[in-house]
Design a protein around this motif. Structure first.
Motif, PDB file in Angstrom:
ATOM      1  N   CYS A   1      37.276  47.624  44.589  1.00  0.00           N
ATOM      2  CA  CYS A   1      35.876  47.276  44.325  1.00  0.00           C
ATOM      3  C   CYS A   1      34.924  48.153  45.122  1.00  0.00           C
ATOM      4  O   CYS A   1      33.845  48.509  44.635  1.00  0.00           O
TER       5      CYS A   1
ATOM      6  N   THR B   1      31.433  41.544  44.202  1.00  0.00           N
ATOM      7  CA  THR B   1      32.878  41.387  44.017  1.00  0.00           C
ATOM      8  C   THR B   1      33.642  42.008  45.174  1.00  0.00           C
ATOM      9  O   THR B   1      34.668  41.465  45.621  1.00  0.00           O
ATOM     10  N   ALA B   2      33.162  43.142  45.684  1.00  0.00           N
ATOM     11  CA  ALA B   2      33.785  43.770  46.859  1.00  0.00           C
ATOM     12  C   ALA B   2      33.725  42.823  48.050  1.00  0.00           C
ATOM     13  O   ALA B   2      34.703  42.678  48.801  1.00  0.00           O
TER      14      ALA B   2
ATOM     15  N   TYR C   1      36.344  39.871  47.467  1.00  0.00           N
ATOM     16  CA  TYR C   1      37.756  40.192  47.729  1.00  0.00           C
ATOM     17  C   TYR C   1      38.005  40.504  49.199  1.00  0.00           C
ATOM     18  O   TYR C   1      39.102  40.249  49.719  1.00  0.00           O
TER      19      TYR C   1
ATOM     20  N   PHE D   1      36.833  41.708  36.559  1.00  0.00           N
ATOM     21  CA  PHE D   1      36.837  41.749  38.016  1.00  0.00           C
ATOM     22  C   PHE D   1      37.400  40.482  38.657  1.00  0.00           C
ATOM     23  O   PHE D   1      37.755  40.498  39.835  1.00  0.00           O
ATOM     24  N   THR D   2      37.493  39.380  37.907  1.00  0.00           N
ATOM     25  CA  THR D   2      38.077  38.158  38.456  1.00  0.00           C
ATOM     26  C   THR D   2      39.560  37.999  38.102  1.00  0.00           C
ATOM     27  O   THR D   2      40.236  37.153  38.689  1.00  0.00           O
TER      28      THR D   2
ATOM     29  N   VAL E   1      29.313  44.350  41.085  1.00  0.00           N
ATOM     30  CA  VAL E   1      30.519  44.970  41.643  1.00  0.00           C
ATOM     31  C   VAL E   1      30.473  44.918  43.167  1.00  0.00           C
ATOM     32  O   VAL E   1      31.489  44.686  43.823  1.00  0.00           O
TER      33      VAL E   1
ATOM     34  N   SER F   1      34.779  51.351  43.351  1.00  0.00           N
ATOM     35  CA  SER F   1      34.034  51.171  42.100  1.00  0.00           C
ATOM     36  C   SER F   1      32.525  51.188  42.331  1.00  0.00           C
ATOM     37  O   SER F   1      31.786  51.849  41.592  1.00  0.00           O
ATOM     38  N   VAL F   2      32.065  50.464  43.349  1.00  0.00           N
ATOM     39  CA  VAL F   2      30.625  50.386  43.579  1.00  0.00           C
ATOM     40  C   VAL F   2      30.068  51.727  44.042  1.00  0.00           C
ATOM     41  O   VAL F   2      28.942  52.105  43.678  1.00  0.00           O
TER      42      VAL F   2
ATOM     43  N   TRP G   1      42.630  45.164  46.289  1.00  0.00           N
ATOM     44  CA  TRP G   1      41.589  44.890  45.294  1.00  0.00           C
ATOM     45  C   TRP G   1      40.202  44.982  45.907  1.00  0.00           C
ATOM     46  O   TRP G   1      39.244  45.401  45.236  1.00  0.00           O
ATOM     47  N   ALA G   2      40.087  44.622  47.177  1.00  0.00           N
ATOM     48  CA  ALA G   2      38.810  44.812  47.866  1.00  0.00           C
ATOM     49  C   ALA G   2      38.476  46.301  47.916  1.00  0.00           C
ATOM     50  O   ALA G   2      37.335  46.712  47.667  1.00  0.00           O
TER      51      ALA G   2
END
Length: 201
Positions: free
Chosen positions: A52, A81-82, A85, A17-18, A78, A55-56, A48-49
């Motif tokens: 994420c 991470t959202a 980003y 994720f990074t 995750v 994904s979540v 990418w935001a």
């Protein structure tokens, strides 16, 4: 008994994720995005935001599958991470695109109202991030789940942010809508107010 999925995979998940951030940062240092880095990095960081966010939201239906239940351990990561980003997307806009120029930013706030939808999503992610700790979960009790349902509003704000700025190429907005709308639709029971409105109509 500690299993492989309890410890050893966490650095791998973090690395996955990074990697987009590392790739963008290194590419920026190497001058690949010049002469206008902000113009190129903004859609990249925004995409990418969005990935994420998808994904979540996708984790909830996935963890209902017994073989994938282990994925529930990464929902908070995750989600954070959202937020990361989305915040990066804003920083790139302020620093590399607008050059921290208030006159530029104030003009954009008038000419580009889709910014407000993006800021709404960011504020929700920030609220969810600061309440994602176990301590906050205990403090909020039952209200914690109610609060974190605002992720659905954030997803709608992301969709609005994308479609609102479409001029000619709608491919990015379309792809994220294709993924996000079904993930929101399966959570129909999480929107009792909307359901009541439809019943009345």
């Amino acid at each position: 008994m500690t299993t492989f999925w309890d410890r050893k995979e966490k650095p791998i998940v973090a690395l996955v994720f990074t990697l987009p951030f590392v790739w963008m940062f290194v590419s920026l240092l190497m001058g690949r995005y010049f002469p206008d880095p902000g113009k190129l990095l903004m859609p990249l960081s925004g995409s990418w935001a969005g990935v994420c966010v998808v994904s979540v939201l996708a984790l909830t239906p996935l963890v209902k599958i017994k073989a994938l239940k282990v994925l529930s351990r990464y929902r908070r990561f995750v989600g954070l991470t959202a937020f990361f980003y989305t915040l990066l997307h804003l920083i790139i806009y302020l620093v590399l695109f607008a050059g921290l120029s208030w006159s530029w930013i104030s003009s954009d706030l008038i000419d580009k109202p889709y910014i407000y939808a993006g800021v709404l999503a960011l504020l929700i992610f920030f609220l969810l991030a600061i309440t994602s700790t176990k301590k906050m979960m205990r403090r909020l009790g039952r209200n914690w789940k109610k609060l974190h349902r605002f992720i659905y509003l954030a997803a709608l704000a992301v969709i609005a942010h994308l479609w609102w700025q479409v001029k000619s190429d709608a491919s990015t907005a379309l792809w994220f809508t294709v993924f996000l709308v079904p993930l929101l639709a399966v959570r129909w029971d999480q929107f009792p107010l909307i359901k009541r409105l439809f019943k009345k109509s």
